[in-house]
Design a protein around this motif. Structure first.
Motif, short mmCIF file in Angstrom:
data_model
loop_
_atom_site.label_atom_id
_atom_site.label_comp_id
_atom_site.label_asym_id
_atom_site.label_seq_id
_atom_site.Cartn_x
_atom_site.Cartn_y
_atom_site.Cartn_z
N ILE A 130 -5.58 4.31 -3.09
CA ILE A 130 -6.36 5.39 -3.70
C ILE A 130 -7.09 6.20 -2.63
CG2 ILE A 130 -8.37 5.85 -5.16
CD1 ILE A 130 -7.43 3.53 -6.95
N GLU A 131 -7.63 5.52 -1.62
CA GLU A 131 -8.34 6.22 -0.55
C GLU A 131 -7.40 7.14 0.23
OE1 GLU A 131 -10.03 3.04 1.68
OE2 GLU A 131 -11.83 2.90 0.41
N ILE A 132 -6.15 6.72 0.42
CA ILE A 132 -5.19 7.57 1.11
C ILE A 132 -4.93 8.84 0.31
CG2 ILE A 132 -2.76 7.73 1.81
CD1 ILE A 132 -2.92 4.77 2.60
N LEU A 133 -4.75 8.70 -1.02
CA LEU A 133 -4.49 9.86 -1.86
C LEU A 133 -5.73 10.74 -1.98
CD1 LEU A 133 -2.32 8.10 -4.57
CD2 LEU A 133 -1.55 9.80 -2.90
N LEU A 165 -6.70 -2.00 -13.19
CA LEU A 165 -5.36 -1.56 -12.81
C LEU A 165 -4.70 -2.56 -11.86
CD1 LEU A 165 -3.57 0.82 -13.51
CD2 LEU A 165 -4.44 2.01 -11.48
N ALA A 166 -5.48 -3.13 -10.94
CA ALA A 166 -4.93 -4.11 -10.00
C ALA A 166 -4.47 -5.36 -10.74
CB ALA A 166 -5.97 -4.47 -8.95
N THR A 173 0.84 -1.20 0.00
CA THR A 173 0.00 0.00 0.00
C THR A 173 0.87 1.25 0.00
OG1 THR A 173 -1.78 -1.14 1.18
CG2 THR A 173 -1.77 1.26 1.25
N ALA A 174 1.87 1.27 0.87
CA ALA A 174 2.75 2.45 0.96
C ALA A 174 3.50 2.66 -0.35
CB ALA A 174 3.73 2.28 2.12
N GLN A 175 3.96 1.58 -0.98
CA GLN A 175 4.68 1.72 -2.24
C GLN A 175 3.77 2.24 -3.35
OE1 GLN A 175 7.73 -1.31 -3.31
NE2 GLN A 175 7.05 -2.40 -1.47
N ALA A 195 -3.47 -7.04 -5.25
CA ALA A 195 -4.86 -7.24 -4.85
C ALA A 195 -5.63 -5.94 -5.03
CB ALA A 195 -4.93 -7.70 -3.39
N ARG A 196 -6.89 -6.07 -5.47
CA ARG A 196 -7.68 -4.86 -5.69
C ARG A 196 -7.87 -4.08 -4.40
NH1 ARG A 196 -14.05 -4.29 -6.86
NH2 ARG A 196 -14.05 -2.10 -7.57
N GLY A 197 -8.04 -4.79 -3.28
CA GLY A 197 -8.22 -4.10 -1.99
C GLY A 197 -7.02 -3.26 -1.62
#
Length: 477
Positions: free
Chosen positions: A63-66, A48-49, A20-22, A55-57
């Protein structure tokens, strides 16, 4: 808008943070580099996943973080878009003009011996760590760290258990009786002097200092706006007879009576009494820096100034010389009003203080490890001191060795024909760091002509090697 075509597959690697961070870092970089522009729509997360092999999650979380950073915006039924915030995101990193960060005054370079690579290092105040019980220390630190942390700020005066152990140690080892509620745990003597300067000094205050003396402490006083009044020293320490006759406006007298820094003398019993009488008469506070008083070789111990009847001495101690400098733990023993003021100042300016190392240190003292370590190191330092004296004699190095009765360093005094500063410079070029006494003087041209030799951290072989280089430097070769 069609889905962006600028999204090459990111280089995801193990050991470089979570996926996620990457992904967040990759997408943020694409946006700040303006490879993704305001209004660009990301491909559907499912596509895209699959293309990126994640994983899509995981991708949705990134995306939610951005979106929370307002770099992306999700529009229900339409997709995820790069927001207008992207146009206001600098691509070259955060830059502030010099005019914005210009300081109101210039902060000088610290007057301290800088760490430099050298074949042999004779700089003073460097303890040996070769016999430190690191296995015991690691266990004590781990035990202290494993204790359940409190939801409250730690004791602003210092851990109660450590203050109790310091109180007990001062009573049995330094003949100084001070209850634990009159002990304040600092981050070392320099930190303690800084706090006391903030409490007492104002522009125009006067501070008496030994000449030569500890330059970093002198700098603290100067930055507080104080005027330094140098007082000479000799083999018996501070020349009390040279103190100013009119001393009502003197705030501090800063002294190192157990082992004068850097000259090496010990303040005589008569001068100790005279200094306290002078300070009491003139309303000055005596700051007693007992930085290495634990180590005495050929002389019986004299009690600290603070142990004599007085109402003017603030005692400063440290574990930097007895254990190791990186510990950054020292202490102040003083009257109740000073301790209370130190607590209040720390609460306002520093808020709290970490306790893990304090708790480990308290256990180190309580278990007897500290006393055993002092005994080991006293024996070792005596051997190294003797090694230095013998090497200087055998190799015929000119000068008189002084300040050998205690501490971690001595001084080598030269005749006027031999320039100590020139010898120090030639020695450094050959790989030996050995500072001249003038480096620690307010008036270098009038400083004693000699070198300060710290022998504690060097091995016997390094001591002999250093003396050999010193011999050549004295020859001018």
């Amino acid at each position: 808008m069609t889905p962006s075509s600028h999204l090459a597959r990111p280089n995801l690697q193990k050991g470089r943070g979570t996926l996620t961070a990457q992904l967040v870092s990759y997408l943020r970089g694409m946006i700040t580099a303006h490879k993704l522009r305001a209004g660009d729509r990301l491909p559907p997360s499912r596509d895209l996943a699959r293309e990126w092999g994640v994983a899509r999650g995981t991708l949705v979380e990134a995306i939610e973080i951005l979106c929370s950073e307002e770099l992306l915006i999700s529009r229900q039924g339409a997709g995820v878009f790069v927001s207008g915030q992207a146009e206001r995101t600098p691509s070259a990193g955060f830059v502030v003009a010099d005019s914005v960060v210009a300081l109101p005054r210039k902060i000088p370079e610290p007057r301290m011996d800088q760490i430099r690579a050298a074949r042999t290092d004779f700089r003073p105040c460097r303890p040996s760590v070769e016999k430190f019980p690191f296995a015991v220390w690691r266990r004590l630190v781990a035990d202290a760290a494993a204790r359940a942390p409190s939801p409250d700020v730690a004791d602003i005066q210092g851990a109660a258990s450590l203050r109790a152990e310091i109180s007990d140690y001062l009573r049995r080892a330094r003949s100084l009786t001070v209850p634990s509620d009159k002990v304040f745990v600092s981050m070392g003597i320099v930190h303690a002097v800084h706090l006391l300067s903030r409490l007492y000094l104002k522009p125009g205050s006067k501070v008496v200092m030994e000449e030569p003396g500890y330059p970093l402490v002198r700098q603290i006083f100067e930055l507080a706006g104080a005027e330094i009044l140098p007082c000479p020293v000799d083999e018996d320490g501070l020349v009390v007879e040279a103190l100013p006759d009119e001393g009502r406006d003197v705030a501090f007298v800063y002294v190192t009576p157990s082992h004068q820094f850097p000259f090496g003398g010990r303040l005589s019993a008569a001068r100790r009494s005279a200094l306290i009488e002078w300070a009491m008469t003139h309303g000055a506070i005596v700051l007693e820096d007992d930085y290495d008083g634990e180590f005495r070789y050929d002389v019986p111990p004299l009690p600290p100034l603070a142990a004599l009847p007085n109402e003017c001495v603030v005692y400063l101690g440290t574990f930097s010389k007895t254990l190791f400098p990186d510990l950054r733990v020292g202490y102040v023993a003083a009257q109740a009003p000073i301790i209370e003021a130190l607590k209040n100042y720390r609460a306002i300016h520093e808020y709290g203080v970490g306790t893990t190392l304090q708790l480990a240190l308290a256990d180190f003292l309580a278990s007897g490890q500290f006393d055993r370590h002092i005994a080991r190191m006293s024996k070792l330092y005596r051997q190294k001191r003797n090694c230095l004296a013998l090497a200087l004699k055998e190799q015929g190095v000119p000068g008189n060795l002084a300040g050998l009765q205690s501490g971690l360093h001595s001084v080598l005094l030269f005749d006027p024909a031999l320039d100590a500063e020139a010898v120090s410079g030639r020695a450094e070029k050959a790989g030996l760091l050995v500072p001249p006494i003038s480096r620690y003087s307010l008036t270098p041209r009038r400083a004693p002509n000699g070198l300060v030799i710290g022998y504690a951290a060097s091995s016997p072989g390094e001591i002999r090697d250093g003396v050999s280089m010193l011999k050549e430097a004295c020859r001018g070769e």
